[in-house]
Design an enzyme around this catalytic site. Structure first.
Site, PDB file in Angstrom:
ATOM      1  N   ILE A   1      47.052   0.180   6.083  1.00  0.00           N
ATOM      2  CA  ILE A   1      47.724   1.177   5.241  1.00  0.00           C
ATOM      3  C   ILE A   1      49.187   0.806   5.046  1.00  0.00           C
ATOM      4  O   ILE A   1      49.709   0.846   3.924  1.00  0.00           O
ATOM      5  CB  ILE A   1      47.586   2.582   5.856  1.00  0.00           C
ATOM      6  CG1 ILE A   1      46.119   3.007   5.878  1.00  0.00           C
ATOM      7  CG2 ILE A   1      48.419   3.602   5.076  1.00  0.00           C
ATOM      8  CD1 ILE A   1      45.853   4.294   6.644  1.00  0.00           C
TER       9      ILE A   1
ATOM     10  N   ARG B   1      50.034  10.792  11.794  1.00  0.00           N
ATOM     11  CA  ARG B   1      49.641  11.882  12.674  1.00  0.00           C
ATOM     12  C   ARG B   1      50.859  12.755  12.941  1.00  0.00           C
ATOM     13  O   ARG B   1      51.977  12.258  13.077  1.00  0.00           O
ATOM     14  CB  ARG B   1      49.080  11.341  14.002  1.00  0.00           C
ATOM     15  CG  ARG B   1      47.692  10.729  13.888  1.00  0.00           C
ATOM     16  CD  ARG B   1      46.642  11.798  13.601  1.00  0.00           C
ATOM     17  NE  ARG B   1      45.292  11.244  13.516  1.00  0.00           N
ATOM     18  CZ  ARG B   1      44.705  10.883  12.386  1.00  0.00           C
ATOM     19  NH1 ARG B   1      45.366  10.996  11.240  1.00  0.00           N
ATOM     20  NH2 ARG B   1      43.472  10.420  12.381  1.00  0.00           N
TER      21      ARG B   1
ATOM     22  N   ASP C   1      52.272  15.175   5.355  1.00  0.00           N
ATOM     23  CA  ASP C   1      50.869  15.485   5.094  1.00  0.00           C
ATOM     24  C   ASP C   1      50.166  15.873   6.383  1.00  0.00           C
ATOM     25  O   ASP C   1      49.008  16.277   6.360  1.00  0.00           O
ATOM     26  CB  ASP C   1      50.164  14.268   4.463  1.00  0.00           C
ATOM     27  CG  ASP C   1      48.752  14.593   4.033  1.00  0.00           C
ATOM     28  OD1 ASP C   1      48.571  15.598   3.315  1.00  0.00           O
ATOM     29  OD2 ASP C   1      47.817  13.859   4.420  1.00  0.00           O
TER      30      ASP C   1
ATOM     31  N   THR D   1      52.324  10.371   6.785  1.00  0.00           N
ATOM     32  CA  THR D   1      50.914  10.568   6.436  1.00  0.00           C
ATOM     33  C   THR D   1      50.029  10.052   7.567  1.00  0.00           C
ATOM     34  O   THR D   1      48.830   9.832   7.360  1.00  0.00           O
ATOM     35  CB  THR D   1      50.564   9.816   5.130  1.00  0.00           C
ATOM     36  OG1 THR D   1      50.962   8.438   5.259  1.00  0.00           O
ATOM     37  CG2 THR D   1      51.253  10.441   3.930  1.00  0.00           C
TER      38      THR D   1
ATOM     39  N   GLU E   1      48.743  21.273  13.651  1.00  0.00           N
ATOM     40  CA  GLU E   1      47.952  21.636  12.468  1.00  0.00           C
ATOM     41  C   GLU E   1      46.558  22.161  12.805  1.00  0.00           C
ATOM     42  O   GLU E   1      45.927  22.836  11.976  1.00  0.00           O
ATOM     43  CB  GLU E   1      47.824  20.436  11.531  1.00  0.00           C
ATOM     44  CG  GLU E   1      46.968  19.300  12.052  1.00  0.00           C
ATOM     45  CD  GLU E   1      46.896  18.144  11.071  1.00  0.00           C
ATOM     46  OE1 GLU E   1      45.778  17.766  10.704  1.00  0.00           O
ATOM     47  OE2 GLU E   1      47.952  17.617  10.678  1.00  0.00           O
TER      48      GLU E   1
ATOM     49  N   ASP F   1      56.291  -3.264  14.202  1.00  0.00           N
ATOM     50  CA  ASP F   1      54.937  -3.148  14.722  1.00  0.00           C
ATOM     51  C   ASP F   1      54.838  -4.027  15.956  1.00  0.00           C
ATOM     52  O   ASP F   1      55.662  -4.922  16.163  1.00  0.00           O
ATOM     53  CB  ASP F   1      53.898  -3.574  13.678  1.00  0.00           C
ATOM     54  CG  ASP F   1      52.555  -2.892  13.879  1.00  0.00           C
ATOM     55  OD1 ASP F   1      52.192  -2.606  15.045  1.00  0.00           O
ATOM     56  OD2 ASP F   1      51.854  -2.635  12.884  1.00  0.00           O
TER      57      ASP F   1
END
Length: 332
Positions: free
Chosen positions: A154, A233, A257, A231, A262, A173
């Site tokens: 992604i 977690r 998002d 977008t 949540e 990363d």
């Protein structure tokens, strides 16, 4: 054999029923699976869970006692499942390790563009026939710096889109991605990424190491006019620290998002209720915050791939096979 699927969205249901047609009987429920609802799965060897189900040890124990032997999760993330308890109970758990990375990456840029160009505010005004431009000025992305935290599939698609805008690319990363390097990405530490980026997008998994990756210290490093997009977690961001930062008048925009609390909120209609989550309610009061309901993955392409992989995972379980999607199994 009848399989019961939990947390099924209205638009998802026909895709699930079509994929299972002629293979397995499927019963789709919008009910979320947790310790209270687990008894409804009694008699079903296989259940399919959604990312917002809560499969803790008590829920798994109830499922196992009712005859369940496999949990087919319809998502990449699986932090909602107690894998140690699943192993102890002899349950097979499988996830969808890959689906269209374009769905999430494109949506991340949708949030960034909507925030930068004040699209939601502008659309609200024009519906009232107010066509002024006051307060709607944005910035070109071309020539600015984007920080990509997590350069897997992604994150790589997100970086490719940023490259198309003509942006400078910074990445972080554990493993550097050669495709991102070929786009001109420079890998840097998180402190430099936070400090130099005009747009920061989060594409790392939620682990103990990445929990609250964006905390008060990271937010303090960011430019006052930076855009922050999540977008991935919800737990990647310390939401209380984020609210404090926004109250101080910092950050040009935040696109979320996902939200760390949540569960039980997203995917439900709470429009006739009082919102008891004070942090979420406070977030929604900021004009430069855009919250969506965990929909980045929700395209026909991505959901279709998720469902077809779920069917294959079930077939593997019935044949006592494992694959790269298998998280736990009493065989293999």
């Amino acid at each position: 054999m009848e399989i019961v699927a939990y947390g099924v969205q209205h638009d998802e249901r026909p895709l699930i029923e079509r994929a299972f047609s002629g293979r397995h009987a499927i019963r789709c429920l919008d009910l979320l699976l947790n310790r209270d609802t687990a008894p409804t799965a009694a008699g079903h060897e296989i259940v399919s869970s959604s990312v917002n189900d809560v499969l803790d040890a008590p829920a798994l124990e109830t499922l196992a006692a009712g005859g369940t032997r496999m949990i087919a999760q319809r998502s990449t993330g699986y932090n909602n499942i107690d894998l140690e308890a699943a192993r102890r109970l002899g349950l097979t758990v499988a996830r969808v390790s890959h689906y269209s990375p374009h769905s999430v990456a494109e949506f991340a840029w949708t949030l960034a563009l909507a925030l930068d160009r004040k699209v939601v505010r502008a659309a609200g005004r024009t519906r009232e026939f107010d066509f002024r431009l006051d307060g709607l000025m944005g910035r070109d992305f071309h020539g600015r710096t984007v920080g990509v935290l997590g350069t897997g599939e992604i994150g790589t698609v997100f970086a490719r889109i940023a490259h198309g805008f003509g942006m400078r690319l910074l990445g972080n990363d554990l493993v550097e991605n050669e495709e991102c390097r070929a786009l001109g990405m420079e890998y840097v530490d998180t402190e430099r990424l936070f400090a130099e980026s005009d747009v920061i997008s989060l594409h790392v998994p939620l682990t103990p190491r990445t929990h609250h990756l964006v905390d008060a210290a990271a937010l303090k490093l960011m430019k006052d006019d930076a855009l922050l997009i999540n977008t991935g977690r919800g737990g990647l961001i310390d939401t209380t620290a984020l609210v404090d930062t926004l109250r101080a008048g910092r950050l040009a925009g935040v696109g979320l998002d996902v939200y760390e609390e949540e569960a039980g909120v997203f995917f439900h209609d709470h429009s006739l209720e009082v919102m008891t989550d004070d942090v979420l309610a406070r977030l929604m009061t900021f004009r430069n915050v855009l919250v969506t309901s965990h929909q980045a993955y929700f395209t026909q392409d991505a959901v279709g791939q998720i469902i077809h992989t779920t069917v294959r995972n079930i077939d593997d379980h019935l044949a006592r096979r494992t694959s790269e999607n298998t998280l736990t199994a009493p065989y293999g």
